[in-house]
Structure formats: C-alpha cells, structure tokens
Design a protein around this motif. Structure first.
Motif, mmCIF file in Angstrom:
data_model
loop_
_atom_site.group_PDB
_atom_site.id
_atom_site.type_symbol
_atom_site.label_atom_id
_atom_site.label_comp_id
_atom_site.label_asym_id
_atom_site.label_seq_id
_atom_site.Cartn_x
_atom_site.Cartn_y
_atom_site.Cartn_z
ATOM 1 N N MET A 150 11.666 30.958 -33.294
ATOM 2 C CA MET A 150 11.945 32.198 -32.464
ATOM 3 C C MET A 150 10.488 32.720 -32.201
ATOM 4 N N LEU A 151 10.284 33.089 -30.927
ATOM 5 C CA LEU A 151 9.099 33.799 -30.505
ATOM 6 C C LEU A 151 9.576 35.402 -30.205
ATOM 7 N N ALA A 152 8.730 36.243 -30.948
ATOM 8 C CA ALA A 152 9.116 37.811 -30.877
ATOM 9 C C ALA A 152 7.913 38.508 -30.551
ATOM 10 N N ILE A 194 7.120 38.647 -23.683
ATOM 11 C CA ILE A 194 7.344 37.104 -23.999
ATOM 12 C C ILE A 194 8.417 36.806 -23.042
ATOM 13 N N ARG A 195 8.412 35.519 -22.770
ATOM 14 C CA ARG A 195 9.271 35.122 -21.453
ATOM 15 C C ARG A 195 9.780 33.612 -21.841
ATOM 16 N N LYS A 196 10.837 33.258 -21.435
ATOM 17 C CA LYS A 196 11.229 31.915 -21.444
ATOM 18 C C LYS A 196 11.261 31.370 -20.020
ATOM 19 N N HIS A 197 10.448 30.072 -19.739
ATOM 20 C CA HIS A 197 10.387 29.618 -18.149
ATOM 21 C C HIS A 197 10.650 28.124 -18.508
ATOM 22 N N LYS A 198 11.570 27.462 -17.925
ATOM 23 C CA LYS A 198 11.913 26.233 -18.023
ATOM 24 C C LYS A 198 11.649 25.437 -19.364
ATOM 25 N N GLY A 199 12.488 26.096 -20.247
ATOM 26 C CA GLY A 199 12.340 25.630 -21.577
ATOM 27 C C GLY A 199 11.199 25.958 -22.450
ATOM 28 N N HIS A 200 10.312 26.761 -21.884
ATOM 29 C CA HIS A 200 8.931 27.022 -22.548
ATOM 30 C C HIS A 200 9.117 28.390 -22.963
ATOM 31 N N LEU A 201 8.614 28.792 -24.149
ATOM 32 C CA LEU A 201 8.469 30.113 -24.664
ATOM 33 C C LEU A 201 7.026 30.662 -24.534
ATOM 34 N N VAL A 216 11.448 45.501 -30.370
ATOM 35 C CA VAL A 216 10.877 44.257 -30.685
ATOM 36 C C VAL A 216 12.009 43.228 -30.008
ATOM 37 N N GLU A 217 11.300 42.513 -28.820
ATOM 38 C CA GLU A 217 12.154 41.337 -28.121
ATOM 39 C C GLU A 217 12.132 40.080 -28.672
ATOM 40 N N PHE A 218 12.851 39.116 -28.730
ATOM 41 C CA PHE A 218 12.669 37.789 -29.373
ATOM 42 C C PHE A 218 13.514 37.027 -28.473
ATOM 43 N N ILE A 219 13.040 35.561 -28.275
ATOM 44 C CA ILE A 219 13.728 34.691 -27.729
ATOM 45 C C ILE A 219 13.776 33.603 -28.623
ATOM 46 N N CYS A 220 14.759 32.666 -28.642
ATOM 47 C CA CYS A 220 14.663 31.635 -29.595
ATOM 48 C C CYS A 220 14.478 30.080 -28.614
ATOM 49 N N LEU A 221 14.204 29.192 -29.259
ATOM 50 C CA LEU A 221 13.655 28.065 -28.424
ATOM 51 C C LEU A 221 14.981 27.157 -28.016
ATOM 52 N N LYS A 222 15.782 27.045 -28.945
ATOM 53 C CA LYS A 222 17.143 26.341 -28.511
ATOM 54 C C LYS A 222 18.455 27.245 -28.569
#
Length: 146
Positions: A10-12, A29-36, A140-146
């Motif tokens: 996770m990226l937070a 933080i962003r997710k773009h085309k599978g990249h964090l 706090v925001e977070f996004i997971c890789l998968k």
C-alpha cells in the motif's frame, strides 16, 4: 512538507498542502496505469512531475523546477511488479526496491519506524502526523497495488 509511505502493498499519504499560511488539502498519491505515484514537496511542482512522468519521463524533458532545491519534490513511483523508484532533483531515478518499506517527506523517519514495528503505510502516515509538523493526519489517503 508531507509524508508518503510504502509498506510493500500500500502507498499512503497525507493531504496537507500550504498556500502561504493557509492549510489546504490535496491528493498527493495517485494510481495510473497500474503504477502508484506519490510526492512530497511543493504541490504545484508535484503536479508538474506527475505530468512529466505520464508523458513518458524523458530525461530531456525533465522539469527545470526540479533542479532548484527550493522547488524540488521527492517523487516516488511503485511499478505493478513492486519496484520502487525515486526521483530527487534529477532526471534519472534511484532504484529503492531493496527496501521492504520506504517513505519520503518530512515525516519519513516516523513512518519508517512505525512500519518497521508492524504498522501499515496508512497507520504509519497517521502516526507521523502526530509528531511531524509538516504532516496532517486528519485525512490519510491510501491505494493498494493489487
């Protein structure tokens, strides 16, 4: 400044942004085309780095603002394969993939210590916000890789 943390899954990041003496919120933080993607530093220059990266991250087109230490951002990209790359004032990234956990920004030391002790990236940023004056733990925001 801010805190952005990567715990291997996770990226937070916090959402604090300053405009003079006014505290604002922004997504760093962003997710773009599978990249964090995440950044720490002046928000407008983080957006500039994000646009440069989306356009192909060609070294010849590297933003001039990033050559000035007062405007520079730390810009981190996690690939879909969990490789971690860091740009710090130059057109070529450092491969930080050997680190199981990684953090950037003014609260990075707190975040790295928290993750070392078993906290998630989200929890690490929240903890950093309790001690680091440049990190806001309100949202706090977070996004997971998968």
């Amino acid at each position: 400044m801010t805190t952005i943390a990567w715990d291997g899954k996770m990226l937070a990041g916090d959402t604090r942004c300053n405009s003079g003496n006014i505290k604002l919120k922004i997504n760093k933080i962003r997710k773009h085309k599978g990249h964090l993607i995440g950044w720490a530093g002046p928000c407008s220059h983080g957006e500039e780095m994000f646009a440069w990266w989306k356009a192909g991250a060609k070294p010849k087109d590297f933003p001039d603002s990033q050559l000035d230490d007062d405007n520079r951002v730390d810009f981190v990209v996690v690939t879909p394969e969990s490789k971690v790359f860091l740009w710090q004032g130059g057109a070529y990234p450092q491969d930080m993939s050997l680190n199981q956990q990684y953090a950037i920004g003014s609260g990075r030391d707190f975040a790295i210590a928290a993750m070392y002790l078993g906290k998630t990236a989200q929890e690490a940023v929240e903890l950093a916000g309790r001690f680091d004056t440049g990190t806001d733990s309100d949202k706090v925001e977070f996004i997971c890789l998968k």
